[in-house]
Design a protein around this motif. Sequence first.
Motif, PDB file in Angstrom:
ATOM      1  N   ALA A  44      77.773 -89.653 -45.476  1.00 59.59           N
ATOM      2  CA  ALA A  44      78.602 -90.287 -46.525  1.00 59.59           C
ATOM      3  C   ALA A  44      78.670 -89.409 -47.768  1.00 59.59           C
ATOM      4  CB  ALA A  44      78.042 -91.662 -46.875  1.00 59.59           C
ATOM      5  N   THR A  45      77.680 -88.518 -47.948  1.00 55.97           N
ATOM      6  CA  THR A  45      77.715 -87.648 -49.136  1.00 55.97           C
ATOM      7  C   THR A  45      78.896 -86.680 -49.092  1.00 55.97           C
ATOM      8  OG1 THR A  45      76.215 -86.069 -48.093  1.00 55.97           O
ATOM      9  CG2 THR A  45      75.209 -87.741 -49.523  1.00 55.97           C
ATOM     10  N   SER A  46      79.570 -86.573 -47.917  1.00 57.45           N
ATOM     11  CA  SER A  46      80.715 -85.660 -47.827  1.00 57.45           C
ATOM     12  C   SER A  46      81.865 -86.100 -48.730  1.00 57.45           C
ATOM     13  CB  SER A  46      81.189 -85.540 -46.376  1.00 57.45           C
ATOM     14  OG  SER A  46      81.618 -86.800 -45.897  1.00 57.45           O
ATOM     15  N   ILE A  47      81.807 -87.345 -49.262  1.00 58.22           N
ATOM     16  CA  ILE A  47      82.887 -87.748 -50.183  1.00 58.22           C
ATOM     17  C   ILE A  47      82.895 -86.893 -51.445  1.00 58.22           C
ATOM     18  CG2 ILE A  47      83.105 -90.144 -49.376  1.00 58.22           C
ATOM     19  CD1 ILE A  47      81.575 -90.923 -51.997  1.00 58.22           C
ATOM     20  N   VAL A  48      81.801 -86.161 -51.689  1.00 53.54           N
ATOM     21  CA  VAL A  48      81.801 -85.284 -52.875  1.00 53.54           C
ATOM     22  C   VAL A  48      82.929 -84.255 -52.763  1.00 53.54           C
ATOM     23  CG1 VAL A  48      80.184 -83.473 -52.062  1.00 53.54           C
ATOM     24  CG2 VAL A  48      80.271 -84.064 -54.495  1.00 53.54           C
ATOM     25  N   GLU A  49      83.288 -83.906 -51.532  1.00 55.64           N
ATOM     26  CA  GLU A  49      84.390 -82.946 -51.356  1.00 55.64           C
ATOM     27  C   GLU A  49      85.741 -83.598 -51.652  1.00 55.64           C
ATOM     28  OE1 GLU A  49      82.835 -79.360 -48.783  1.00 55.64           O
ATOM     29  OE2 GLU A  49      83.841 -80.863 -47.553  1.00 55.64           O
ATOM     30  N   LEU A  50      85.839 -84.904 -51.374  1.00 59.16           N
ATOM     31  CA  LEU A  50      87.084 -85.611 -51.718  1.00 59.16           C
ATOM     32  C   LEU A  50      87.200 -85.764 -53.236  1.00 59.16           C
ATOM     33  CD1 LEU A  50      87.105 -88.607 -49.222  1.00 59.16           C
ATOM     34  CD2 LEU A  50      88.540 -86.572 -49.138  1.00 59.16           C
ATOM     35  N   LEU A  51      86.047 -86.042 -53.862  1.00 53.61           N
ATOM     36  CA  LEU A  51      86.058 -86.248 -55.312  1.00 53.61           C
ATOM     37  C   LEU A  51      86.482 -84.985 -56.045  1.00 53.61           C
ATOM     38  CD1 LEU A  51      82.727 -88.242 -55.636  1.00 53.61           C
ATOM     39  CD2 LEU A  51      85.035 -89.146 -55.952  1.00 53.61           C
ATOM     40  N   GLY A  52      86.197 -83.855 -55.450  1.00 56.00           N
ATOM     41  CA  GLY A  52      86.544 -82.585 -56.085  1.00 56.00           C
ATOM     42  C   GLY A  52      88.021 -82.264 -56.014  1.00 56.00           C
ATOM     43  N   ARG A  53      88.781 -83.104 -55.310  1.00 57.63           N
ATOM     44  CA  ARG A  53      90.228 -82.885 -55.201  1.00 57.63           C
ATOM     45  C   ARG A  53      90.974 -84.057 -55.820  1.00 57.63           C
ATOM     46  NH1 ARG A  53      90.294 -82.794 -48.963  1.00 57.63           N
ATOM     47  NH2 ARG A  53      88.588 -81.370 -48.603  1.00 57.63           N
ATOM     48  N   PRO A  54      92.172 -83.832 -56.297  1.00 56.61           N
ATOM     49  CA  PRO A  54      92.948 -84.972 -56.794  1.00 56.61           C
ATOM     50  C   PRO A  54      93.188 -85.951 -55.647  1.00 56.61           C
ATOM     51  CG  PRO A  54      94.229 -82.930 -56.890  1.00 56.61           C
ATOM     52  CD  PRO A  54      92.888 -82.571 -56.345  1.00 56.61           C
ATOM     53  N   SER A  55      93.168 -87.257 -55.936  1.00 53.80           N
ATOM     54  CA  SER A  55      93.377 -88.222 -54.858  1.00 53.80           C
ATOM     55  C   SER A  55      94.840 -88.192 -54.428  1.00 53.80           C
ATOM     56  CB  SER A  55      92.978 -89.611 -55.304  1.00 53.80           C
ATOM     57  OG  SER A  55      93.700 -89.959 -56.436  1.00 53.80           O
ATOM     58  N   ALA A  56      95.065 -88.565 -53.172  1.00 50.54           N
ATOM     59  CA  ALA A  56      96.409 -88.483 -52.597  1.00 50.54           C
ATOM     60  C   ALA A  56      97.315 -89.502 -53.261  1.00 50.54           C
ATOM     61  CB  ALA A  56      96.332 -88.751 -51.115  1.00 50.54           C
TER      62      ALA A  56
END
Length: 290
Positions: free
Chosen positions: A278-290
Amino acid sequence: MSKQSLTLIGLGPMGSAMADAYLAKGYEVTVWNRTASKAEPLVAKGAVLAPTVADALAANTLVLLSLTDHQAMYAILGRATEALEGRTVVNLSSDTPAKSREAAEWVNGHGAAYLTGGVTVPPHRIAGPGALTFYSGPHALFEEHRATLEVISAADHRGEDQGLAALYYQLQLDIFWTSLSSWLHAVAVAKANGISASDLLPYASGTLASMPDFLGFYTPRLDEGNFAGDVERLSMGLASIEHVVETGLDSGVDSSLPTAVMDLLRRGFDAGRAEDSATSIVELLGRPSA
Ligand code: NDP
């Protein structure tokens, strides 16, 4: 050297606690505050209330600011810029890294040296054990005033970039505000089910006390970019937070906070990270949300 002295501008709960700490250490403290009456308890203990901002700046080379934000600094110092020449301003007010850099340039532009500070403890912990303040700005200037700054708390110089103290400070508040709010959400759910905050306290404290173990385990993995789902998988995390949201909604409690977490994990799931941590969401947080 003559008796140590400084000027402190801003007498909210924090500035007042700092002035108290300096007076207790025998410093000569000159204070100024927009609402002058807040100086009364300090004057009773020996502080000098300057009649004007210019007088406060003229009284000492070292000037500490404890204000709501940097806008307040411009409102106060903007009326006495000529008195800034030759001062050292240490701004212990919260604001963003960008605004801290701007503030430093503005103060430097008026002939004064500048350090940014971010105090990480509440007023009652000023000068107490575990109190810590982040600083940034010229290292030599920090060292020159380190002993005085250490009266209010331990002093951690994070670098010469004036934004760094504000950044480290905001990172701590990022953790603080969401953690505090998650606890308040849990209290609301508990109360909706007839459980008091006091009943919850030992269990809530235990959960928060376990956090450093999680941080310690995942930190090297985050720095390596290792999101292996060997200990937990994001799909499990998504199911878990869905249960949290459902429990909150079933209890009639606003569950927008855990819903935001659920939405993040769902984005991770939709992005194909179900088998990762679940910690992989840090990579999503580093990008603008869709
Ligand atoms: P407050 O907001 O209660 O008071 C700060 C001071 O700012 C007051 O002296 C107030 O003057 C002054 N001020 C605000 N706006 C203006 C303005 N436009 N013109 C002139 N003066 C102004 O803050 P705290 O004392 O609680 O905290 C000070 C700083 O420390 C803040 O940046 C805060 O984020 C930070 N901090 C606070 C903690 C806390 O627990 N309190 C913990 C860690 C950091 P007046 O009295 O006239 O209103």
